[in-house]
Write a protein that holds these residues in place. Structure first.
Motif, PDB file in Angstrom:
ATOM      1  N   HIS A  96       1.226 -10.675 -30.003  1.00 37.66           N
ATOM      2  CA  HIS A  96       2.785 -10.633 -29.399  1.00 37.66           C
ATOM      3  C   HIS A  96       2.776 -10.913 -28.149  1.00 37.66           C
ATOM      4  CE1 HIS A  96       3.250  -8.103 -33.283  1.00 37.66           C
ATOM      5  NE2 HIS A  96       3.911  -9.017 -33.521  1.00 37.66           N
ATOM      6  N   PHE A  97       4.079 -11.214 -27.522  1.00 36.44           N
ATOM      7  CA  PHE A  97       4.528 -11.111 -26.348  1.00 36.44           C
ATOM      8  C   PHE A  97       5.609 -10.085 -26.326  1.00 36.44           C
ATOM      9  CE2 PHE A  97       3.355 -15.646 -24.657  1.00 36.44           C
ATOM     10  CZ  PHE A  97       1.633 -15.351 -24.811  1.00 36.44           C
ATOM     11  N   ILE A  98       5.705  -9.226 -25.538  1.00 33.61           N
ATOM     12  CA  ILE A  98       6.752  -8.158 -25.569  1.00 33.61           C
ATOM     13  C   ILE A  98       7.454  -7.981 -24.165  1.00 33.61           C
ATOM     14  CG2 ILE A  98       7.035  -5.594 -25.756  1.00 33.61           C
ATOM     15  CD1 ILE A  98       5.073  -5.349 -27.824  1.00 33.61           C
ATOM     16  N   TYR A  99       8.723  -8.089 -24.492  1.00 32.77           N
ATOM     17  CA  TYR A  99       9.570  -7.975 -23.031  1.00 32.77           C
ATOM     18  C   TYR A  99      10.287  -6.563 -23.265  1.00 32.77           C
ATOM     19  CZ  TYR A  99       9.003 -13.039 -23.250  1.00 32.77           C
ATOM     20  OH  TYR A  99       8.673 -14.267 -23.060  1.00 32.77           O
ATOM     21  N   ALA A 100      10.265  -5.807 -22.343  1.00 35.83           N
ATOM     22  CA  ALA A 100      10.532  -4.529 -22.222  1.00 35.83           C
ATOM     23  C   ALA A 100      10.780  -3.861 -20.860  1.00 35.83           C
ATOM     24  CB  ALA A 100       9.569  -3.589 -22.838  1.00 35.83           C
ATOM     25  N   THR A 101      11.523  -2.695 -20.726  1.00 30.70           N
ATOM     26  CA  THR A 101      11.575  -2.279 -19.354  1.00 30.70           C
ATOM     27  C   THR A 101      10.466  -1.179 -18.993  1.00 30.70           C
ATOM     28  OG1 THR A 101      12.648  -0.105 -20.647  1.00 30.70           O
ATOM     29  CG2 THR A 101      14.125  -1.930 -19.903  1.00 30.70           C
ATOM     30  N   ARG A 102       9.555  -1.096 -20.193  1.00 31.79           N
ATOM     31  CA  ARG A 102       8.410  -0.302 -19.714  1.00 31.79           C
ATOM     32  C   ARG A 102       7.220  -0.709 -20.906  1.00 31.79           C
ATOM     33  NH1 ARG A 102      12.374   2.821 -18.717  1.00 31.79           N
ATOM     34  NH2 ARG A 102      12.763   3.530 -16.424  1.00 31.79           N
ATOM     35  N   MET A 103       6.102  -0.442 -20.813  1.00 27.54           N
ATOM     36  CA  MET A 103       5.227  -0.757 -21.933  1.00 27.54           C
ATOM     37  C   MET A 103       5.259   0.344 -22.715  1.00 27.54           C
ATOM     38  SD  MET A 103       1.811  -2.133 -19.620  1.00 27.54           S
ATOM     39  CE  MET A 103       0.577  -2.374 -20.997  1.00 27.54           C
ATOM     40  N   LEU A 104       5.384   1.518 -22.330  1.00 35.22           N
ATOM     41  CA  LEU A 104       5.563   2.561 -23.138  1.00 35.22           C
ATOM     42  C   LEU A 104       6.812   3.606 -22.960  1.00 35.22           C
ATOM     43  CD1 LEU A 104       2.104   4.201 -23.270  1.00 35.22           C
ATOM     44  CD2 LEU A 104       2.970   3.111 -25.248  1.00 35.22           C
ATOM     45  N   GLY A 105       7.538   3.820 -23.971  1.00 37.39           N
ATOM     46  CA  GLY A 105       8.915   4.817 -23.748  1.00 37.39           C
ATOM     47  C   GLY A 105      10.242   4.094 -23.090  1.00 37.39           C
ATOM     48  N   GLY A 106       9.963   2.664 -23.112  1.00 38.45           N
ATOM     49  CA  GLY A 106      11.159   2.024 -22.337  1.00 38.45           C
ATOM     50  C   GLY A 106      11.817   1.385 -23.649  1.00 38.45           C
ATOM     51  N   VAL A 107      12.926   0.318 -23.164  1.00 38.19           N
ATOM     52  CA  VAL A 107      13.840  -0.215 -24.172  1.00 38.19           C
ATOM     53  C   VAL A 107      13.222  -1.691 -24.425  1.00 38.19           C
ATOM     54  CG1 VAL A 107      15.979  -1.325 -24.530  1.00 38.19           C
ATOM     55  CG2 VAL A 107      15.886   0.968 -23.288  1.00 38.19           C
ATOM     56  N   GLU A 108      12.861  -2.068 -25.623  1.00 42.48           N
ATOM     57  CA  GLU A 108      12.539  -3.166 -26.131  1.00 42.48           C
ATOM     58  C   GLU A 108      13.310  -4.093 -25.954  1.00 42.48           C
ATOM     59  OE1 GLU A 108      10.262  -5.079 -29.833  1.00 42.48           O
ATOM     60  OE2 GLU A 108       9.187  -3.769 -29.152  1.00 42.48           O
ATOM     61  N   LEU A 109      13.498  -5.373 -25.323  1.00 45.18           N
ATOM     62  CA  LEU A 109      14.389  -6.179 -25.247  1.00 45.18           C
ATOM     63  C   LEU A 109      13.906  -7.464 -26.280  1.00 45.18           C
ATOM     64  CD1 LEU A 109      14.302  -6.795 -21.292  1.00 45.18           C
ATOM     65  CD2 LEU A 109      15.694  -5.122 -22.669  1.00 45.18           C
ATOM     66  N   GLY A 110      12.774  -7.651 -26.418  1.00 46.51           N
ATOM     67  CA  GLY A 110      12.441  -8.595 -27.628  1.00 46.51           C
ATOM     68  C   GLY A 110      10.824  -8.610 -27.818  1.00 46.51           C
ATOM     69  N   ARG A 111      10.664  -9.328 -28.914  1.00 51.03           N
ATOM     70  CA  ARG A 111       9.201  -9.831 -28.960  1.00 51.03           C
ATOM     71  C   ARG A 111       9.045 -10.876 -29.598  1.00 51.03           C
ATOM     72  NH1 ARG A 111       5.731  -5.448 -31.849  1.00 51.03           N
ATOM     73  NH2 ARG A 111       6.633  -3.915 -30.359  1.00 51.03           N
ATOM     74  N   VAL A 112       7.699 -11.696 -29.324  1.00 46.02           N
ATOM     75  CA  VAL A 112       7.586 -12.819 -29.920  1.00 46.02           C
ATOM     76  C   VAL A 112       6.300 -12.750 -30.511  1.00 46.02           C
ATOM     77  CG1 VAL A 112       7.152 -15.261 -29.648  1.00 46.02           C
ATOM     78  CG2 VAL A 112       8.873 -14.326 -28.130  1.00 46.02           C
ATOM     79  N   ASP A 113       6.450 -13.145 -32.008  1.00 46.12           N
ATOM     80  CA  ASP A 113       5.021 -12.956 -32.836  1.00 46.12           C
ATOM     81  C   ASP A 113       4.516 -14.685 -32.989  1.00 46.12           C
ATOM     82  OD1 ASP A 113       2.971 -12.909 -34.573  1.00 46.12           O
ATOM     83  OD2 ASP A 113       3.916 -12.016 -36.192  1.00 46.12           O
ATOM     84  N   HIS A 114       3.353 -14.910 -32.350  1.00 47.95           N
ATOM     85  CA  HIS A 114       2.894 -16.339 -32.160  1.00 47.95           C
ATOM     86  C   HIS A 114       1.962 -16.566 -33.633  1.00 47.95           C
ATOM     87  CE1 HIS A 114       4.381 -16.621 -28.212  1.00 47.95           C
ATOM     88  NE2 HIS A 114       4.002 -15.521 -27.976  1.00 47.95           N
ATOM     89  N   PHE A 115       1.861 -15.681 -34.414  1.00 52.28           N
ATOM     90  CA  PHE A 115       1.105 -15.943 -35.754  1.00 52.28           C
ATOM     91  C   PHE A 115       1.881 -15.809 -37.072  1.00 52.28           C
ATOM     92  CE2 PHE A 115      -1.880 -15.403 -32.265  1.00 52.28           C
ATOM     93  CZ  PHE A 115      -3.059 -16.484 -32.577  1.00 52.28           C
ATOM     94  N   ARG A 116       3.275 -15.921 -36.863  1.00 52.85           N
ATOM     95  CA  ARG A 116       4.307 -15.276 -37.935  1.00 52.85           C
ATOM     96  C   ARG A 116       4.007 -15.922 -39.268  1.00 52.85           C
ATOM     97  NH1 ARG A 116       7.487 -16.735 -34.008  1.00 52.85           N
ATOM     98  NH2 ARG A 116       8.975 -18.490 -34.407  1.00 52.85           N
TER      99      ARG A 116
END
Length: 874
Positions: free
Chosen positions: A147-167
């Motif tokens: 995955h690539f994850i877009y978030a305000t923090r790696m832990l405990g933040g708000v996840e803005l979106g994620r991309v699964d490159h092997f879906r």
């Protein structure tokens, strides 16, 4: 015990000193056995460690008593011991060409750098002593990096979106298996380099003697002979690097009292010394592109607790894009507990000392990491729990407490391609020839493929040159003149084929970088503002330095302090867009999060991980158009967006001049493209056991991998054992005990893949004999210093029977290494036949197609001409 150890060390030093003095009195090509004997222990000890140790990596440093001779001669000098230089060393050794690798480091880097290995590079690794299998075992599980994850923090933040490159793939590590025998991999360069170094030493005819460590190339010169420069001699001047100045810092210095210059003469020199190496600048080869796209700081840190928590929270990713009021960062998750945070950097107002000390970097990393949530439920924007969804502080718990900063480096993102990749007998490879933005992972992979493209050409020239020397001395002048263009064509062919690939990859990387900026733009961080800020910083600092520094030092300092404060306020203002406005439930924040989620759902609007068309589909100009098989080039390209002039260049060109390589869809037969991958079986043609499954890409390798049981096998002629049964002789090189064994080098191998025609009675006795006779004619007409392998590809029901003549030829080939192999292959699914029909295909040693046509009396003239063209012969 200490006294005994000291005595043993002194004795070993004396033995090595005597060995080096003896070696200096012998021709460099005859040193293999002696050097290997004195270094075997270092090689064995090295295989048990994932990093170079002082006893193995540093043992080749020359002390005052073991300095290299003033002038040494060797066929090839490789400047640079990174992945590109080590790959080239392995491949040259495989082809039987001696080389000397010069590397300024005495210890390996511990700073993670490139980490993505694409399909094509892994295909090359298949022929490098089991390296591909080693990469598979060493890389982290796919779940950690899919995955690539877009978030305000790696832990405990708000996840803005994620991309699964092997879906689209169900099997772990399986990607594009229909078009490649390998998958992409995630393994950091500082883990890959020791694997390459081990194999480079084990493959080299002189063992560790082929590596000058702790030495830096400080100058090159070239003696040009004739118009074609066939007789050119290159001289590299090298100098010992002072102790302690050649490690991770990358800085080198020389001590006038301890450092001694020496010279190495060679026929070819390959500069794999990186973007900041000296060889390209000494040659005055220009480049085009953008030198300052962005400045960044890499913060290498470790935390096992973070790695464990990310897995527990299902937040593991190759890349975390973090946006919050304290920091904006891209955090790369390497294997184990290692991470690298990439942070924006605005020199010269910002400096590492003032703004990125270890203590400051630790706070920035903590801000990016965040804290461990009490509950693993609901830190995603898709969750219905409002408090968890928007990062309510009541969901926080203890912070990660084992964060450790390992190193801090600044670097500059650029998109540059050299105007040419050679000057006479000196070649550029890797970052010395091109540098890209890291988006897409093309940098190291393109360099590895540069080495692959160079190795067989250089080997073919050296073997051909030796062959020419053995020709009768009464050769006519015209005959000698006709071969005089061979060396000249190496550089021209290398530049002609590889530079368009580099231009293509540079432009794709720049386009990927533009995609990276779409997410920040969607949350209110306009990339144009950052660019304008960098330009304003440069201008204001220039004016301050050029004017105020001369008038008043105090005024200059006050001006700089004011500029730094303004820069800090501007950056803080931009990051404020990522605070409560982005994390809380409000109209603007909801709209921005929805826009990021929309971008992540698209296949083209955010940064992608895999580019199979670009990785596998690039087409070389093999100068083969005009043969009877021209209809094979009528297939449309994937795209044709080459920009040849400044007038029609767009933003993604980054001011790079020159045409891009055309692309053909992977899995299609195309002149100049990589041969399509098809699984075939060896050894079952006669209905006997010992089946080996190989790819058509492997058929130009003297050493093949059996994909069925992950063994590495050596391809030898089909022959009779003592009981009279037919079999393939398999040499298992996959085990650890065989990794350091020496194996006989082999000349570069071309393969002619011939489809056996269908016949009702299943007897192809006549066809096989005719095919062998035609290939023998091509061997007689073509250069004799390369191997030409005949591969007869049939369907399972078309079981070919070997003729008496074929078996006699096998016995001859076992005693004559120059004779190519005849291989019988079964195409179980009929995939190869559906691609080529009744055509035959000539595949170069680098796996690219150089001829497609009929193997008959008329077609072999085109085949022979294509073979000579590939070797630069007129």
């Amino acid at each position: 015990a200490c006294l005994r150890a000291a005595a043993a060390a002194a004795a070993a030093e004396e033995v090595m000193s005597r060995a080096m003095r003896a070696l200096s009195r012998n021709p460099i090509a005859e040193r293999g056995d002696m050097t290997l004997r004195f270094n075997r222990r270092a090689i064995v000890s090295w295989t048990t460690s994932s990093t170079w140790t002082s006893t193995s990596w540093s043992s080749r440093r020359y002390s005052s008593s073991t300095s290299p001779p003033t002038t040494t001669e060797v066929p090839v000098v490789i400047v640079g011991g990174g992945p590109v230089g080590l790959t080239l060393s392995i491949l040259l050794s495989k082809f039987g060409v001696d080389s000397q690798l010069v590397e300024q480091r005495t210890t390996p880097t511990t700073h993670p750098q490139a980490h993505f290995i694409n399909n094509r590079s892994r295909e090359i690794f298949r022929g490098m002593r089991g390296l591909d299998a080693a990469v598979t075992k060493a890389q982290p599980p796919l779940a950690d990096w899919r995955h690539f994850i877009y978030a305000t923090r790696m832990l405990g933040g708000v996840e803005l979106g994620r991309v699964d490159h092997f879906r689209e793939n169900s099997g772990e590590g399986v990607c594009q298996r229909s078009v490649s025998p390998t998958s992409v991999a995630h393994l950091s360069q500082h883990k890959l380099e020791p694997m390459l170094f081990q194999r480079a030493v084990a493959s080299h005819p002189r063992g560790l003697g082929g590596f000058s460590l702790g030495m830096q190339c400080v100058g090159v010169s070239q003696e040009r002979v004739g118009v074609s420069q066939v007789g050119n001699t290159v001289t590299a001047e090298v100098r010992t690097v002072t102790d302690g100045d050649s490690g991770d810092s990358g800085e080198t210095s020389f001590s006038a009292q301890r450092s001694r210059a020496s010279k190495i003469k060679c026929k070819h020199l390959v500069a794999a010394d990186g973007a900041n190496g000296g060889v390209r600048s000494w040659l005055r080869i220009g480049n085009s592109g953008t030198a300052d796209m962005q400045h960044l700081v890499n913060v290498h840190f470790t935390s096992q607790a973070l790695a464990d928590e990310l897995r527990k929270e299902n937040n593991s990713a190759m890349l975390h894009f973090v946006f919050n009021p304290a920091v904006i960062a891209v955090v790369v998750s390497h294997s184990g507990d290692e991470f690298v945070a990439q942070l924006p950097f605005f020199p010269p107002l910002q400096t590492l000392r003032e703004d990125f000390s270890f203590a400051q970097c630790l706070e920035l990393v903590r801000s990016a990491v965040g804290s461990v949530p009490r509950s693993s439920v609901g830190n995603s924007v898709a969750d219905g729990n409002a408090a968890a969804k928007f990062g309510d502080s009541t969901t926080r718990a203890a912070t990660i407490d084992d964060l450790r900063i390992e190193s801090v480096r600044e670097w500059k993102m650029s998109a540059l391609v050299a105007d040419k990749f050679h000057d006479g007998n000196i070649f550029l490879a890797g970052d010395a020839a091109h540098s890209f933005p890291p988006a897409g992972g093309f940098g190291m992979n393109t360099g590895i493929q540069d080495a692959h493209a160079l190795a067989w050409r250089i080997a073919a020239w050296h073997l051909g040159n030796e062959s020419d020397k053995n020709c009768s001395k009464d050769s006519s002048s015209s005959d000698r003149d006709s071969d005089d263009g061979h060396l000249e064509s190496i550089g021209k062919a290398y530049t002609r084929e590889r530079r368009p690939v580099a231009v293509r990859n540079a432009r794709v990387s720049v386009g990927n970088f533009r995609n990276v900026l779409k997410v920040p733009a969607a949350i209110g961080l306009d990339p144009r503002a950052a660019n304008a800020l960098q330009q304003l910083t440069n201008v204001s600092n220039f004016l301050s330095d050029s004017l105020l520094s001369q008038l008043s030092p105090e005024l200059h300092k006050a001006s700089r302090d004011a500029q730094r404060k303004a820069l800090s306020m501007s950056l803080a203002l931009g990051r404020s867009q990522c605070g409560q406005l982005l994390e809380s439930d409000n109209v603007l924040g909801n709209a921005r999060r929805a826009e990021v989620a929309k971008l992540c759902a698209s296949d083209s609007d955010t940064l992608r991980l895999q580019f199979p068309d670009v990785d596998l589909g690039f087409v070389y100009d093999v100068d083969g158009v005009g043969d009877e098989d021209g209809e094979k080039n009528s297939r449309p390209f994937v795209d044709d967006t080459s920009k040849n002039t400044k007038a029609n260049r767009d933003d993604d060109d980054a001011k790079i001049v020159g045409p891009s390589a055309k692309l053909a869809a992977p899995g299609t037969l195309f002149l100049g493209a990589r041969v399509p991958h098809v699984w075939v079986s060896l050894g079952d043609v006669g209905g006997v056991g010992g089946v080996a499954q190989v790819s058509t890409l492997d058929l130009v390798e003297p050493v093949l991998r059996d994909a069925g049981d992950d063994r590495v096998i050596e391809l030898i002629e089909l022959g009779d054992d003592e009981s009279g049964s037919e079999k393939n002789h398999l040499l298992d090189l996959g085990s650890e005990k065989n990794q350091n064994q020496k194996h006989e080098p082999s000349a570069p191998t071309f393969a002619v893949l011939v489809s056996v025609p269908e016949n009702d009675d299943g007897n192809h006795f006549d066809f096989e004999g005719k095919a062998e006779a035609l290939i023998e004619r091509v061997r007689l007409e073509g250069p004799g210093h390369v191997r030409l392998r005949l591969v007869l590809v049939s369907r399972p029901e078309e079981k070919t029977k070997e003729s008496k003549k074929s078996k006699e030829k096998e016995k001859e080939s076992k005693t004559n290494p120059a004779t190519s192999l005849t291989v019988l292959a079964v195409d179980p699914a009929g995939s190869w036949k559906s691609l080529v029909g009744t055509n035959s295909v000539l595949v170069r040693p680098d796996g690219h197609v150089s001829w497609v046509g009929k193997l008959d009396g008329k077609g072999i003239s085109g085949l022979a001409a294509a073979l000579r063209r590939a070797l630069g012969r007129r």
